[in-house]
Design an enzyme around this catalytic site. Structure first.
Site, mmCIF file in Angstrom:
data_model
loop_
_atom_site.group_PDB
_atom_site.id
_atom_site.type_symbol
_atom_site.label_atom_id
_atom_site.label_comp_id
_atom_site.label_asym_id
_atom_site.label_seq_id
_atom_site.Cartn_x
_atom_site.Cartn_y
_atom_site.Cartn_z
ATOM 1 N N GLY A 12 -20.071 -19.467 20.626
ATOM 2 C CA GLY A 12 -20.524 -19.552 19.429
ATOM 3 C C GLY A 12 -21.961 -19.628 19.258
ATOM 4 O O GLY A 12 -22.776 -20.290 20.389
ATOM 5 N N THR A 137 -25.617 -24.514 23.193
ATOM 6 C CA THR A 137 -24.192 -25.218 22.580
ATOM 7 C C THR A 137 -24.677 -25.978 21.627
ATOM 8 O O THR A 137 -25.480 -27.024 21.630
ATOM 9 C CB THR A 137 -23.251 -25.814 23.261
ATOM 10 N N ASP A 139 -23.076 -28.076 19.955
ATOM 11 C CA ASP A 139 -22.195 -29.242 20.192
ATOM 12 C C ASP A 139 -22.818 -30.405 21.151
ATOM 13 O O ASP A 139 -22.251 -31.467 21.165
ATOM 14 C CB ASP A 139 -20.682 -29.140 20.998
ATOM 15 N N MET A 185 -19.047 -29.261 12.708
ATOM 16 C CA MET A 185 -18.511 -28.912 14.017
ATOM 17 C C MET A 185 -18.729 -30.196 14.894
ATOM 18 O O MET A 185 -19.537 -31.102 14.907
ATOM 19 C CB MET A 185 -19.351 -27.781 14.586
ATOM 20 N N GLY A 186 -17.734 -30.131 15.879
ATOM 21 C CA GLY A 186 -17.869 -31.161 16.793
ATOM 22 C C GLY A 186 -16.046 -31.444 17.164
ATOM 23 O O GLY A 186 -15.618 -32.227 16.637
ATOM 24 N N ARG A 187 -15.716 -30.538 18.376
ATOM 25 C CA ARG A 187 -14.251 -30.810 18.609
ATOM 26 C C ARG A 187 -13.687 -31.951 18.948
ATOM 27 O O ARG A 187 -12.871 -32.655 18.724
ATOM 28 C CB ARG A 187 -13.842 -29.288 19.219
ATOM 29 N N GLN A 294 -24.530 -24.096 9.594
ATOM 30 C CA GLN A 294 -25.115 -25.012 10.324
ATOM 31 C C GLN A 294 -25.851 -24.440 11.712
ATOM 32 O O GLN A 294 -26.887 -24.493 12.087
ATOM 33 C CB GLN A 294 -24.171 -26.386 10.714
#
Length: 414
Positions: A12, A137, A139, A185-187, A294
């Site tokens: 991503g 990333t 994340d 987001m944030g798996r 975002q």
């Protein structure tokens, strides 16, 4: 005789991944005795497999400056896991054919694994290749680095959005929407959701509740917290990580399917929560999913993030010309106030396939907020403004990066 360099983007994208690309290309040009031609692979590792390499010599200094101010992946990114011996053999054949001695792979944790595979492949074959991982990333879950380029800008976007949306909801809550939910987001980690907590400067300001993958969501506790918040402030703003889980360890919502790396596709946490709260509490709810917005919001990029994205790219080249392959460049925090940082490096073997969770000390005792320690960590990462140039009221992003066929594909083989 200098060998050639190859840069590629993976996973991503972020608001500043192209700044890392510009950092790599600009720095590589400063070492003609070590590095010959500088190529970029079209669509990440797939561009290597398909032998679609862009000669970056056609990019001017002005192009590189525009690259730093443009979101997305200028050379195309991908999600592709190297799985077969045939693909490994193909990779090595292409690297040899184009005389690639330096490989810079710009990505997150899965990309670090690919970069490590390339390094090990070359070593096993006795081929002189130095593979360097350039971190990025949104994340922020890469280990052994204080933070990851891309995260600071996304954190800034999310905190800004929460503050703005909160004012909207507060103004209408008396007769309309009382609960607003933003899904980010944030798996498996809650770094982005937690950073939204910066939006609240004083007691009662949103976000009122933050749902993190690190803290199981007990629905009864959540519903009670929503009711208490509405009773106290008149409205409630919730930020939920897409990877929020219930007390059984199941994701609150799954979009169905998996990606190339076997990760479950997530999405739908916000509407799930909105339906639950409306049904149980009777409040009118609105929800939104930040999704690609975002990670594409270059117009509100953090100046800190931009500087660090460039620096990790430049540092990767420094490692390469020093003969240090199989490494990832890192960001090292030296102090919080004043905020100072430096660049370091760690072996790829300690990064690939590893995730850095949000520390427990960053989460308040009730599990719905962030601590003062978390604020000290997050605040410098969103600091400073680095707006792109504007023309006719809109960001002037480079239109050449939208081309399906890159403008600089060489029309010949090496």
């Amino acid at each position: 005789m200098p060998m050639n360099a190859l840069y590629a983007q993976s996973g991503g994208v972020t608001p500043v991944i192209n700044a890392s690309a510009a950092g790599v290309i600009s720095a590589a040009r400063q070492h003609p005795s070590h590095i010959g031609r500088i190529f970029a692979a079209k669509n990440g590792i797939l561009g290597v497999l398909h032998e679609e390499l862009i000669d970056t010599a056609c990019l001017t200094t002005a192009d590189l400056a525009q690259l730093k101010a443009t979101p997305g992946g200028a050379f195309g990114s991908c999600r592709h896991k190297i799985k077969t011996e045939a693909e490994l053999a193909r990779l090595l054949a292409v690297l040899k054919a184009w005389d690639i001695g330096y490989f810079f792979y710009n990505g997150g944790g899965d990309s670090a694994d690919t970069c490590l595979k390339v390094a090990e492949l070359a070593q096993a074959a006795g081929y002189p290749l130095l593979a360097i991982h350039v971190p990025k990333t949104i994340d922020n879950d890469l280990p052994h680095t204080d933070n990851s380029p891309g995260f600071g800008s996304v954190a800034k976007y999310v905190a800004t959005s929460v503050r703005e949306a909160g004012l909207d909801v507060a103004s209408m809550a008396a007769s309309s929407t009382k609960v607003f939910i933003l899904e980010v987001m944030g798996r498996h980690t809650g770094w982005i959701a937690a950073a939204s907590g910066l939006a609240a400067r004083t007691e009662g300001e949103p976000p009122h509740l933050i749902l993190l993958p690190e803290v199981a969501v007990n629905e009864e506790r959540l519903l009670a917290a929503v009711e208490n918040t509405v009773a106290r402030y008149g409205y409630c703003v919730i930020v939920a990580a897409e990877g929020a889980k219930d007390t059984q360890g199941n994701f609150l919502a799954e979009a169905g399917g998996t990606d190339a790396f076997g990760h479950v596709q997530l999405g739908g946490t916000a509407p799930y929560l909105a339906a639950l709260i409306k049904a149980r509490c009777g409040f009118k709810c609105h929800w939104s999913v930040a999704d690609y917005l975002q990670r594409a919001a270059r117009h509100i990029a953090s100046a800190t993030d931009l500087a660090q994205a460039i620096a990790v790219g430049e540092a990767a080249v420094k490692l390469a010309v020093a003969g240090q392959g199989g490494m990832m460049t890192t960001i090292e925090r030296l102090s919080d106030a004043p905020y100072t940082w430096d660049i370091g490096a760690v072996p790829l073997g300690v990064v690939a396939n590893c995730e850095k969770p949000l520390p427990p000390e960053f989460i308040t005792a009730d599990g719905f907020g962030i601590t003062a320690e978390a604020r000290r960590y997050f605040a410098p990462l969103i600091a400073g403004e680095a707006p792109p140039p504007y023309v006719d009221g809109l960001p002037d992003y480079g239109s050449w990066v939208w081309s399906i066929e890159p403008p600089c594909l060489p029309g010949f083989k090496p």
